[in-house]
Design an enzyme around this catalytic site. Structure first.
Site, PDB file in Angstrom:
ATOM      1  N   HIS A  47       2.270   1.464  -3.027  1.00 52.71           N
ATOM      2  CA  HIS A  47       1.155   2.897  -3.766  1.00 52.71           C
ATOM      3  C   HIS A  47       1.325   4.186  -4.141  1.00 52.71           C
ATOM      4  O   HIS A  47       1.345   4.773  -4.344  1.00 52.71           O
ATOM      5  CB  HIS A  47      -0.097   2.739  -2.979  1.00 52.71           C
ATOM      6  CG  HIS A  47      -1.051   1.404  -3.556  1.00 52.71           C
ATOM      7  ND1 HIS A  47      -2.066   1.082  -3.217  1.00 52.71           N
ATOM      8  CD2 HIS A  47      -0.186   0.417  -4.010  1.00 52.71           C
ATOM      9  CE1 HIS A  47      -2.812   0.006  -3.584  1.00 52.71           C
ATOM     10  NE2 HIS A  47      -1.531  -0.957  -3.922  1.00 52.71           N
ATOM     11  N   ASP A  49       1.531  -0.910  -0.523  1.00 54.56           N
ATOM     12  CA  ASP A  49      -0.249  -0.010  -0.136  1.00 54.56           C
ATOM     13  C   ASP A  49       1.022   1.103   0.156  1.00 54.56           C
ATOM     14  O   ASP A  49       1.943   1.159  -0.430  1.00 54.56           O
ATOM     15  CB  ASP A  49      -1.069   0.064   1.109  1.00 54.56           C
ATOM     16  CG  ASP A  49      -2.330   0.267   0.948  1.00 54.56           C
ATOM     17  OD1 ASP A  49      -2.562   1.892   0.447  1.00 54.56           O
ATOM     18  OD2 ASP A  49      -3.670   0.081   0.776  1.00 54.56           O
TER      19      ASP A  49
END
EC number: 3.2.1.-
Length: 406
Positions: free
Chosen positions: A251, A228
């Site tokens: 991310h 993430d």
């Protein structure tokens, strides 16, 4: 009768007797050593070592040192609360291993709670210390039941003068480190953070850093592998510096998401000397559009400088329709206020996923898009470098193509 002269002479004698002689002992200025505690480990996963550690914090937490010795495992079967620490030095040279019990952790906010603490060093002096969140079972359960509520490994809220350094943190059930609650002066340095699954279920939502309402936070010299955000600037983040960080599989360095259900602001954030490897984006901004229950998103004075892009889908991305579909955003355009956004010194090569596109900049048509880009030398594997733009300024600094989305 005693004369005035006699009284004066007697007074002088009294003063001479009251004055200390040079041979008298001076006040003790010796610096007393800090109190030191080493909690006793139970030696078995069936024994919860948290009570012993918290007893050590109670005994030595006021300016003292607590040591988790090398080559020793402490089994943590409950939340470790740093209540009682004030300017304490918590040294982890061994292993803190949390229970994997999904029943126990369901609904818990934190595995390690640092709430309203003024002065904490959580560190490994030798670099051998490990904090293991033991999150595999939580990842597997979340893959089956997305309503399962997982805790953050290190949850810092309020307080000041927090230092975390020299540690390896691994496999949190959820986020690695969260900073919020108007925390001030927090430093994170020389850390290794990795979340790696041994099943087909990814370590979802394992943000390395979620930096919310706080001021003067520094993140430096950190190596991250996760699934993430590498660093997420959440609502209320102010004066945050991130430098000399590498992220794999993440991310990216992200502002947001902002404006989901309230007016949100992020300001004065600076990310520099970042290496992004095999990530969905190297850096970006995520804001919800207008309409519905969404609030206004504001991002001011954000700089992204000297990024090395290695196999990321996008080098930079602005999303003004985050969390909604195109139909919704046609009726409720993005209204985020972006002021003083600087992107410079990006180099490297993206993945082939979006080739020939290397950046997707979709500013909201109802908002403000004060963004400048310079020294942007990222290319797709094909050698092209297409940048999609929507509602961006004419002096953006790069050549734009239509078709921006998101």
């Amino acid at each position: 009768m005693i004369s005035l002269n006699s009284i004066f002479l007697l007074s002088l004698v009294g003063l001479s007797r009251a004055a200390p002689s040079r041979s008298e002992t001076s006040p003790d200025r010796t610096i007393k050593p800090r109190a030191a505690c080493t909690p006793t480990a139970g030696g078995s996963s069936s024994t919860d070592d948290v009570p012993a550690i918290q007893e050590a914090i109670t005994s030595c937490g006021d300016g003292g040192t607590i040591v988790i010795p090398a080559d020793t495992t402490y089994y943590l079967n409950s939340v470790l609360d740093f209540k009682g620490c004030s300017n304490c030095d918590f040294q982890v040279e061994g292993l803190l291993q949390f229970t994997s019990s999904t029943d126990y952790w369901n609904g818990k906010t934190a595995m390690i709670s640092v709430s309203d603490i003024d002065g904490l060093k959580l560190r490994s002096v030798t670099g051998s210390g490990v904090i293991d969140g033991n999150g595999q079972e939580s990842w597997d359960k979340f893959a089956e039941d997305s309503s399962y509520k997982r805790p953050t490994l290190l949850y810092i809220t309020g307080g000041s003068n927090i230092e975390v350094s020299g540690l390896r943190q691994k496999n949190p059930p959820n986020v690695f480190i969260s900073v919020k609650g108007d925390t001030s002066n927090a430093q994170f340095t020389s850390l290794t953070m990795d979340a790696t699954s041994n099943s087909d279920n990814l370590p979802k939502n394992t943000d390395a850093f979620d930096i919310g309402a706080s001021t003067y936070v520094t993140i430096s010299s950190v190596a991250i592998t996760n699934d993430d955000d590498c660093v997420a600037f959440k609502p209320g983040a102010n004066y945050v510096t991130v430098e000399n960080v590498s992220c794999t599989g993440s991310h990216g360095i992200s502002v947001g998401s902002l404006g989901k259900s309230s007016d949100d602001t992020v300001q004065n954030v600076y990310a520099r000397n970042i290496t992004m490897i095999n990530s969905s984006k190297a850096a970006g901004i995520k804001t919800y559009p207008s309409g519905g229950d969404h609030g206004l998103s504001t991002v001011k004075n954000a700089t992204f400088e000297d990024f090395i892009v290695d196999g990321c889908d996008y080098a930079f991305q602005i999303q003004s329709c985050y969390g909604e579909d195109d139909t919704y955003c046609e009726e409720n355009p993005g209204d985020a206020v972006l002021e003083g956004i600087v992107v410079k010194g990006f180099t490297g090569t993206t993945s082939d996923k979006e080739d020939p596109v290397v950046a997707n900049l979709n500013c909201g048509s109802k908002g403000t898009c004060d963004v400048t880009i310079s020294g942007f030398e990222v290319k797709a594997p094909s050698g092209d470098a297409k940048i999609l733009c929507g509602n961006t300024p004419s002096d953006l600094g790069v050549t734009c193509s239509s078709g921006a989305s998101g």
